[in-house]
Design an enzyme around this catalytic site. Structure first.
Site, PDB file in Angstrom:
ATOM      1  N   TYR A 110       0.964  -1.135  -0.034  1.00 55.02           N
ATOM      2  CA  TYR A 110      -0.081  -0.028   0.035  1.00 55.02           C
ATOM      3  C   TYR A 110       0.718   1.232  -0.060  1.00 55.02           C
ATOM      4  O   TYR A 110       1.969   1.165   0.664  1.00 55.02           O
ATOM      5  CB  TYR A 110      -0.761   0.216   1.205  1.00 55.02           C
ATOM      6  N   TYR A 149      -0.500 -10.021   0.566  1.00 54.08           N
ATOM      7  CA  TYR A 149       0.671  -9.511   1.379  1.00 54.08           C
ATOM      8  C   TYR A 149       0.698 -10.370   2.767  1.00 54.08           C
ATOM      9  O   TYR A 149      -0.552 -10.585   3.267  1.00 54.08           O
ATOM     10  CB  TYR A 149       0.665  -8.058   1.570  1.00 54.08           C
ATOM     11  N   ARG A 159      -2.826 -11.868   3.869  1.00 56.41           N
ATOM     12  CA  ARG A 159      -4.150 -11.525   3.236  1.00 56.41           C
ATOM     13  C   ARG A 159      -4.276 -11.835   1.876  1.00 56.41           C
ATOM     14  O   ARG A 159      -3.486 -11.589   1.051  1.00 56.41           O
ATOM     15  CB  ARG A 159      -4.288  -9.886   3.212  1.00 56.41           C
ATOM     16  N   HIS A 162      -7.381  -8.361  -2.184  1.00 58.43           N
ATOM     17  CA  HIS A 162      -8.597  -7.762  -2.086  1.00 58.43           C
ATOM     18  C   HIS A 162      -8.663  -6.325  -2.334  1.00 58.43           C
ATOM     19  O   HIS A 162      -7.661  -5.765  -2.406  1.00 58.43           O
ATOM     20  CB  HIS A 162      -9.030  -7.796  -0.725  1.00 58.43           C
ATOM     21  N   HIS A 164     -10.694  -2.677  -1.093  1.00 59.39           N
ATOM     22  CA  HIS A 164     -11.584  -2.031  -0.234  1.00 59.39           C
ATOM     23  C   HIS A 164     -12.560  -1.305  -0.951  1.00 59.39           C
ATOM     24  O   HIS A 164     -12.140  -0.475  -1.780  1.00 59.39           O
ATOM     25  CB  HIS A 164     -10.904  -1.360   0.921  1.00 59.39           C
TER      26      HIS A 164
END
Lengths: 245, 184
Positions: A110, A149, A159, A162, A164
């Site tokens: 991110y 990640y 995770r 995905h 959000h």
């Protein structure tokens, strides 16, 4: 101010048991100190609850729905088109409604100072998008498939990929933040956030569907992801006679 | 009509601040609006530690008690009033919303509701938002039908205290002085 003697307000039915995760989900460690321990108090749906922010075009920039065109160069990774409809529980489209997304880059990183996963940042990818639904409730984003990640929740924790999603619907009762997953991800089985939803069928409603008709030749893979908010049924809010004494 | 089942909620995760905040998000009304004040507070966890990765959203009536929304049959508020505020917490768990006092809002059966603001709290570790309400200590809250349903000893968690530039409304997700949260 004059109070009207009668008006009708919609009512939004409660979501079925098992739809949403319990706030106390021990597998996801961060819930431990962040879930209320006292019982929630029922809030009757009155004017403040059945209205909500209607956030329009003023919130959008030119390339907000194409995350691959927000910089001079092209981002790394697999280009994808994610599209779907925003609907209420009665199947009605939620129109002209703001949809916001944020996500990791193709390497699972991110653009956030707190993200220390040593996968490279992509100078051409911010991972942030916004759009409005059309008259049919449809939204579309062009983006990059996010990578998986690792995180520190449990031993060897990863995770699943995905995106959000944040949607408002048309009432405070409908506000929803969720995550869209990709079909057949091998990481589902060990992910306590995905599995925090008790009901298997409800979990599957967070998984997008590969769609070959949306896929564009030599350009991008296509995924469908519909988002369903609570339905509304009209009911009498206030009768002419006052019976509050 | 087709009956569809709702999409489940998920946490905003630790990186919500890349996607959700807006530069003008905390401004329910523009700076310089007559009567505008700040509601400031700290969001804390069960240990009393500040939460640096939370976000507050607010929704409220205008000073006349009206909502800028087609389901409010009494007309709409003026163009400058968004009614909606959004502020992520800082590293020290604090947030601030610039707003004006909402008016009295009709309730059920001819009753009225004291001035209030609906609040959603999002955070890493919260798998669904939690919802609360802000009331104001210098307003008449005695007859409010929602406050009346809250156990008396916990009502204080819903009442913002007067400060120099507005009000203070702290949020405690768990533990001593846990904020009252509502089910919708």
């Amino acid at each position: 101010m004059a109070t009207p003697t009668e008006f009708r307000l919609p009512r939004y039915g409660e979501d079925p048991e098992g739809t949403h995760p319990p706030l106390d989900s021990s597998g996801y460690r961060s819930t431990a100190l962040r879930h209320p321990k006292q019982d929630l108090v029922l809030l009757p749906q009155m004017l403040t609850e059945v209205t909500g922010p209607l956030l329009g075009p003023g919130r959008l920039g030119e390339h907000d729905n194409d995350l691959t065109r927000q910089h001079a160069g092209e981002p790394q990774g697999q280009r994808i088109i994610v599209t779907g409809r925003l609907l209420d529980g009665d199947g009605r489209p939620v129109r002209d409604s703001l949809v916001e997304i944020w996500q990791a880059n193709a390497g699972g990183r991110y653009r956030h100072t707190g993200d220390r996963w040593p996968s490279p940042l992509d100078p051409n990818f911010d991972g942030v998008g916004r759009t409005l639904t059309d008259s049919d409730g449809r939204y579309t984003f062009t983006t990059i498939k996010p990578g998986a990640y690792p995180w520190k929740n449990h031993d060897n924790a990863w995770r699943p990929a995905h995106i959000h999603f944040s949607v408002f619907g048309s009432a405070f009762t409908q506000r929803l933040v969720t995550q869209m997953y990709f079909p057949d991800d091998p990481l589902f089985s060990q992910d306590p956030i995905f599995n925090s939803i008790p009901d298997e069928k409800a979990r599957q409603r967070m998984v997008s569907r590969y769609d070959h008709d949306i896929t564009q030749a030599e350009w991008a893979l296509g995924f469908q992801f519909d988002i369903v908010l609570r339905g509304r049924d009209a009911s009498v809010f206030e009768e002419e006679e006052d019976d509050d004494e | 009509m087709t009956e569809l089942l709702p999409t489940p909620s998920q946490t905003v995760g630790p990186y919500l601040s890349i996607g959700l905040p807006w530069p003008d998000g905390p401004h329910v009304v523009p700076e310089g609006t007559p009567g505008a004040f700040w509601i400031r507070g700290t969001v804390r966890d069960g240990n009393g530690d500040p939460i640096p990765d939370a976000m507050i959203e607010t929704w409220q009536a205008d000073p006349d008690g009206g909502f800028r929304h087609p389901d409010d049959p009494r007309g709409t508020a003026d163009g400058e009033f968004r009614g909606f505020g959004r502020c992520p917490t800082e590293a020290d768990g604090t947030y601030g919303i610039l707003t004006v006092l909402p008016g009295v809002v009709p309730g059920e059966g001819g009753a009225t509701q004291a001035p209030h603001i609906d609040v959603s709290v999002f955070a890493r570790g919260l798998l669904n938002r939690v919802v609360t309400r802000i009331y104001f200590e210098d307003q008449d809250n005695a007859a409010d039908p929602v406050l009346a349903t809250v156990p008396e000893e916990r009502r204080g968690t819903l009442i913002a205290a007067k400060t120099g530039d507005g009000y203070r409304f702290d949020i405690r997700l768990q533990g001593d002085g846990e904020t009252v949260f509502f089910r919708l």
